[in-house]
Design an enzyme around this catalytic site. Structure first.
Site, PDB file in Angstrom:
ATOM      1  N   HIS A 211      73.192  47.164  25.514  1.00  0.00           N
ATOM      2  CA  HIS A 211      73.757  45.953  26.113  1.00  0.00           C
ATOM      3  C   HIS A 211      72.686  45.269  26.963  1.00  0.00           C
ATOM      4  O   HIS A 211      71.693  45.893  27.340  1.00  0.00           O
ATOM      5  CB  HIS A 211      74.964  46.295  26.964  1.00  0.00           C
ATOM      6  CG  HIS A 211      76.155  46.673  26.150  1.00  0.00           C
ATOM      7  ND1 HIS A 211      77.033  47.657  26.528  1.00  0.00           N
ATOM      8  CD2 HIS A 211      76.618  46.193  24.973  1.00  0.00           C
ATOM      9  CE1 HIS A 211      77.979  47.748  25.624  1.00  0.00           C
ATOM     10  NE2 HIS A 211      77.741  46.894  24.663  1.00  0.00           N
TER      11      HIS A 211
ATOM     12  N   GLY B 235      74.242  42.234  18.013  1.00  0.00           N
ATOM     13  CA  GLY B 235      75.531  42.924  18.045  1.00  0.00           C
ATOM     14  C   GLY B 235      76.729  42.014  17.832  1.00  0.00           C
ATOM     15  O   GLY B 235      77.530  42.236  16.918  1.00  0.00           O
TER      16      GLY B 235
ATOM     17  N   ASP C 255      76.501  45.328  15.208  1.00  0.00           N
ATOM     18  CA  ASP C 255      77.303  46.536  15.452  1.00  0.00           C
ATOM     19  C   ASP C 255      78.027  46.942  14.177  1.00  0.00           C
ATOM     20  O   ASP C 255      78.122  48.120  13.837  1.00  0.00           O
ATOM     21  CB  ASP C 255      78.339  46.290  16.559  1.00  0.00           C
ATOM     22  CG  ASP C 255      77.710  46.033  17.924  1.00  0.00           C
ATOM     23  OD1 ASP C 255      76.588  46.503  18.152  1.00  0.00           O
ATOM     24  OD2 ASP C 255      78.357  45.365  18.745  1.00  0.00           O
TER      25      ASP C 255
ATOM     26  N   ASP D 237      76.720  49.262  28.893  1.00  0.00           N
ATOM     27  CA  ASP D 237      76.854  48.837  30.284  1.00  0.00           C
ATOM     28  C   ASP D 237      78.344  48.761  30.617  1.00  0.00           C
ATOM     29  O   ASP D 237      79.015  47.818  30.227  1.00  0.00           O
ATOM     30  CB  ASP D 237      76.198  47.473  30.482  1.00  0.00           C
ATOM     31  CG  ASP D 237      76.321  46.973  31.919  1.00  0.00           C
ATOM     32  OD1 ASP D 237      76.755  47.755  32.797  1.00  0.00           O
ATOM     33  OD2 ASP D 237      76.000  45.806  32.154  1.00  0.00           O
TER      34      ASP D 237
ATOM     35  N   HIS E  19      82.417  41.042  22.680  1.00  0.00           N
ATOM     36  CA  HIS E  19      82.629  41.701  21.388  1.00  0.00           C
ATOM     37  C   HIS E  19      83.057  43.155  21.582  1.00  0.00           C
ATOM     38  O   HIS E  19      82.702  44.038  20.817  1.00  0.00           O
ATOM     39  CB  HIS E  19      81.376  41.579  20.511  1.00  0.00           C
ATOM     40  CG  HIS E  19      80.168  42.274  21.060  1.00  0.00           C
ATOM     41  ND1 HIS E  19      79.552  41.919  22.220  1.00  0.00           N
ATOM     42  CD2 HIS E  19      79.465  43.326  20.579  1.00  0.00           C
ATOM     43  CE1 HIS E  19      78.532  42.722  22.448  1.00  0.00           C
ATOM     44  NE2 HIS E  19      78.454  43.579  21.470  1.00  0.00           N
TER      45      HIS E  19
ATOM     46  N   ASP F 123      84.237  45.212  18.612  1.00  0.00           N
ATOM     47  CA  ASP F 123      83.178  45.721  17.733  1.00  0.00           C
ATOM     48  C   ASP F 123      82.534  46.975  18.310  1.00  0.00           C
ATOM     49  O   ASP F 123      82.229  47.925  17.589  1.00  0.00           O
ATOM     50  CB  ASP F 123      82.098  44.660  17.513  1.00  0.00           C
ATOM     51  CG  ASP F 123      82.626  43.412  16.831  1.00  0.00           C
ATOM     52  OD1 ASP F 123      83.571  43.535  16.032  1.00  0.00           O
ATOM     53  OD2 ASP F 123      82.096  42.324  17.108  1.00  0.00           O
TER      54      ASP F 123
ATOM     55  N   ARG G 245      84.081  54.505  17.643  1.00  0.00           N
ATOM     56  CA  ARG G 245      85.116  55.232  16.899  1.00  0.00           C
ATOM     57  C   ARG G 245      84.528  55.821  15.609  1.00  0.00           C
ATOM     58  O   ARG G 245      84.775  56.979  15.275  1.00  0.00           O
ATOM     59  CB  ARG G 245      86.297  54.326  16.583  1.00  0.00           C
ATOM     60  CG  ARG G 245      87.454  55.040  15.911  1.00  0.00           C
ATOM     61  CD  ARG G 245      88.657  54.148  15.606  1.00  0.00           C
ATOM     62  NE  ARG G 245      88.986  53.196  16.634  1.00  0.00           N
ATOM     63  CZ  ARG G 245      88.718  51.870  16.564  1.00  0.00           C
ATOM     64  NH1 ARG G 245      88.131  51.363  15.504  1.00  0.00           N
ATOM     65  NH2 ARG G 245      89.055  51.067  17.550  1.00  0.00           N
TER      66      ARG G 245
END
Length: 142
Positions: A12, A60, A65, A85, A92, A95, A101
């Protein structure tokens, strides 16, 4: 498919400097891997360490991502270094959560901060990749 393990590097905005410093400090260890990184993070890493084998993906929020998520789902990624962060809003966020996950579902080693990244980089899980299998067997004395 290459025999070199593939690691993804994502950071980030507030963590990009930390990611670049981590890569610079560990450039020799990282040189044995194929690296992929999201847009700006990848550009900053290549500026600092142009000798690394790094493929720069989209930013991203623009799909980077999701590109990494696809690599996980297709079995083409061996580890994820994602300096997140937790104190900044993420437009997003969906995402980001989906990427994390997928790493959990597919049991991909994932480092979310500098301390974990240092441990993961020197772990047997990463150094033994593709020498025998993605999940090394552990022998237990009887």
């Amino acid at each position: 498919m290459t025999d070199r393990p593939v690691l993804a590097l994502v950071a980030h905005d507030a963590k990009k400097d930390a990611m670049v410093a981590f890569v610079r400090r560990n450039a020799e260890k990282l040189s044995v891997f194929r690296l992929v990184a999201t847009g700006t993070t990848g550009g900053r890493i290549l500026d600092a360490c142009p000798e690394l084998n790094l493929m720069q993906l989209k930013s991203g929020p623009l799909g980077g991502d999701q590109q990494i998520g696809a690599m996980i789902a297709e079995g083409r990624l061996d580890g994820l270094f994602f300096f997140a962060d937790p104190l900044s809003p993420m437009p997003h966020d969906v995402d980001v959560k989906a990427l994390m996950r997928l790493a959990l579902v597919y049991d991909i080693p994932m480092a979310l901060n500098l301390s974990t990244a240092e441990i993961l980089l020197r772990s047997a899980r990463l150094t033994g990749l593709r020498t025998t299998s993605a999940t090394p067997e552990i022998s237990v004395p009887r």
